[in-house]
Write a protein that holds these residues in place. Structure first.
Motif, short mmCIF file in Angstrom:
data_model
loop_
_atom_site.label_atom_id
_atom_site.label_comp_id
_atom_site.label_asym_id
_atom_site.label_seq_id
_atom_site.Cartn_x
_atom_site.Cartn_y
_atom_site.Cartn_z
N ALA A 196 -73.07 17.39 38.97
CA ALA A 196 -74.07 17.62 37.95
C ALA A 196 -73.46 17.08 36.76
CB ALA A 196 -74.64 19.02 37.72
N LEU A 197 -72.47 17.28 36.32
CA LEU A 197 -71.50 16.67 35.34
C LEU A 197 -71.17 15.18 35.14
CD1 LEU A 197 -69.74 20.02 34.41
CD2 LEU A 197 -71.71 18.90 33.19
N ALA A 198 -70.94 14.73 36.47
CA ALA A 198 -70.15 13.37 36.74
C ALA A 198 -71.22 12.38 35.98
CB ALA A 198 -69.80 13.36 38.07
N ASP A 199 -70.81 11.30 35.32
CA ASP A 199 -71.60 10.21 35.26
C ASP A 199 -71.50 9.32 36.48
OD1 ASP A 199 -72.52 7.68 34.19
OD2 ASP A 199 -71.73 8.19 32.15
N GLN A 225 -60.89 8.99 27.80
CA GLN A 225 -60.83 10.48 27.65
C GLN A 225 -61.85 11.49 27.98
OE1 GLN A 225 -60.22 9.18 23.46
NE2 GLN A 225 -58.35 10.08 23.50
N SER A 226 -63.03 10.99 27.75
CA SER A 226 -64.10 11.81 28.36
C SER A 226 -65.08 11.56 29.37
CB SER A 226 -64.99 11.79 26.98
OG SER A 226 -64.47 11.97 25.79
N GLN A 227 -65.39 10.41 29.75
CA GLN A 227 -66.34 10.31 30.83
C GLN A 227 -65.93 10.40 32.04
OE1 GLN A 227 -67.07 5.99 31.36
NE2 GLN A 227 -69.13 6.29 32.29
N LEU A 228 -66.81 11.57 32.61
CA LEU A 228 -66.17 12.24 33.96
C LEU A 228 -67.06 11.32 34.96
CD1 LEU A 228 -64.79 14.64 35.23
CD2 LEU A 228 -66.86 15.76 35.40
N LEU A 229 -66.14 10.87 35.89
CA LEU A 229 -67.03 10.07 36.94
C LEU A 229 -66.50 10.87 38.26
CD1 LEU A 229 -65.20 6.87 35.62
CD2 LEU A 229 -67.52 7.35 35.81
#
Length: 285
Positions: A196-199, A225-229
């Motif tokens: 649900a959080l991954a881009d 640093q921030s983008q969750l994949l």
């Protein structure tokens, strides 16, 4: 000691040439040695050291040496608490440390270790150089396998030379082989939280070069640093498999620990003798 030697400054003042930008912002969870986890990160060079001309020829080398500072070294805080009998109040010098590799109980000399609590507070790592990127006229080094956290000051960069730096006959003392990895599983609720959080966007990775016309420095730092994949799940498991828990707590079943990775806190615990389980992935607010 000669009179001239007595007059020399006891400290060497090295400039900070850049900063490490990475998914890990805290010490907990960071690999204890380089090249244990193929974690992609960036070295952001500072002016005037970010001049692309300074890196001409570097990409011919697959790996580089990085000299860096332990900027999360809390030895001064330890001195105030006077918790270590081997610590000198005036210098903060610890003669002995307890390496996690030896269970956190056995003491060895600080110069026989890679502990952060050393007189220079300097670290030294060999990492893979993925490429040198030039963005808006500035040089950035895309690397993998670093054991440094986000914000680590970089002191120097040098090419790794196989014929002199790789000594296959060398002996490694109390650390002759890589640490044994633990099995890592994930509960279904934790996996659903991660998804649900991954881009679904694409990270600037080893196969996709930065489009200089479109990508800015801000974009690069956000992605690192921030983008969750979706692919980050494998890196998270690889970091936890190294077992970042304190040595004295490694037998405690169902004791929760939390590792911050990019924009999420990942909770995990030991559920069996050699199995760690991820139980929650929560966005950092």
């Amino acid at each position: 000691m000669s009179g001239d030697d007595a007059q020399l400054d006891k400290h060497h003042h090295a400039p900070i040439v850049g900063y490490h930008r990475a998914p890990l912002s805290q010490k907990f969870g960071a690999p204890r040695q380089p090249n244990l986890v193929a974690l992609t990160s960036v070295i952001e060079m500072l002016a005037p050291y970010d001049t692309p001309a300074a890196f001409v020829g570097l990409e011919a080398f697959s790996h580089i040496w990085i000299s860096w500072q332990f900027h999360h070294n809390y030895i001064k805080k330890d001195n105030l608490a006077n918790k270590n009998a081997d610590t000198t109040k005036t210098t903060g010098f610890r003669t002995q440390v307890r390496p996690p590799r030896l269970g956190g109980n056995q003491k060895i000399g600080v110069f026989a270790s890679r502990s952060m609590y050393r007189p220079s507070a300097l670290g030294l790592s060999v990492v893979k150089l993925e490429r040198v990127e030039v963005i808006q006229g500035r040089a950035f080094l895309i690397i993998s396998g670093a054991d440094m956290i986000d914000g680590t000051p970089i002191v120097d960069i040098k090419p790794y030379v196989t014929y002199s730096d790789a000594l296959v006959e060398a002996e490694s003392g109390f650390a002759p082989t890589a640490p044994t990895l633990l099995a890592v599983t994930m509960t279904e609720p934790a996996y659903e939280q991660f998804v649900a959080l991954a881009d679904t966007g694409q990270l600037i990775n080893n196969e996709k070069a930065i489009n200089i016309e479109q990508d800015t420095v801000t974009t690069l730092m956000h992605q690192m640093q921030s983008q969750l994949l979706p692919s980050d799940i494998d890196i998270i498991k690889a970091l936890i498999a190294q077992d970042p828990r304190p040595a004295y707590r490694r037998t405690q079943i169902n004791m929760p620990f939390t590792m911050r990775y990019k924009s999420v806190d990942v909770s995990f615990q030991l559920i069996a003798g050699n199995e760690l389980q991820i139980t929650a992935v929560v966005e950092v607010m």
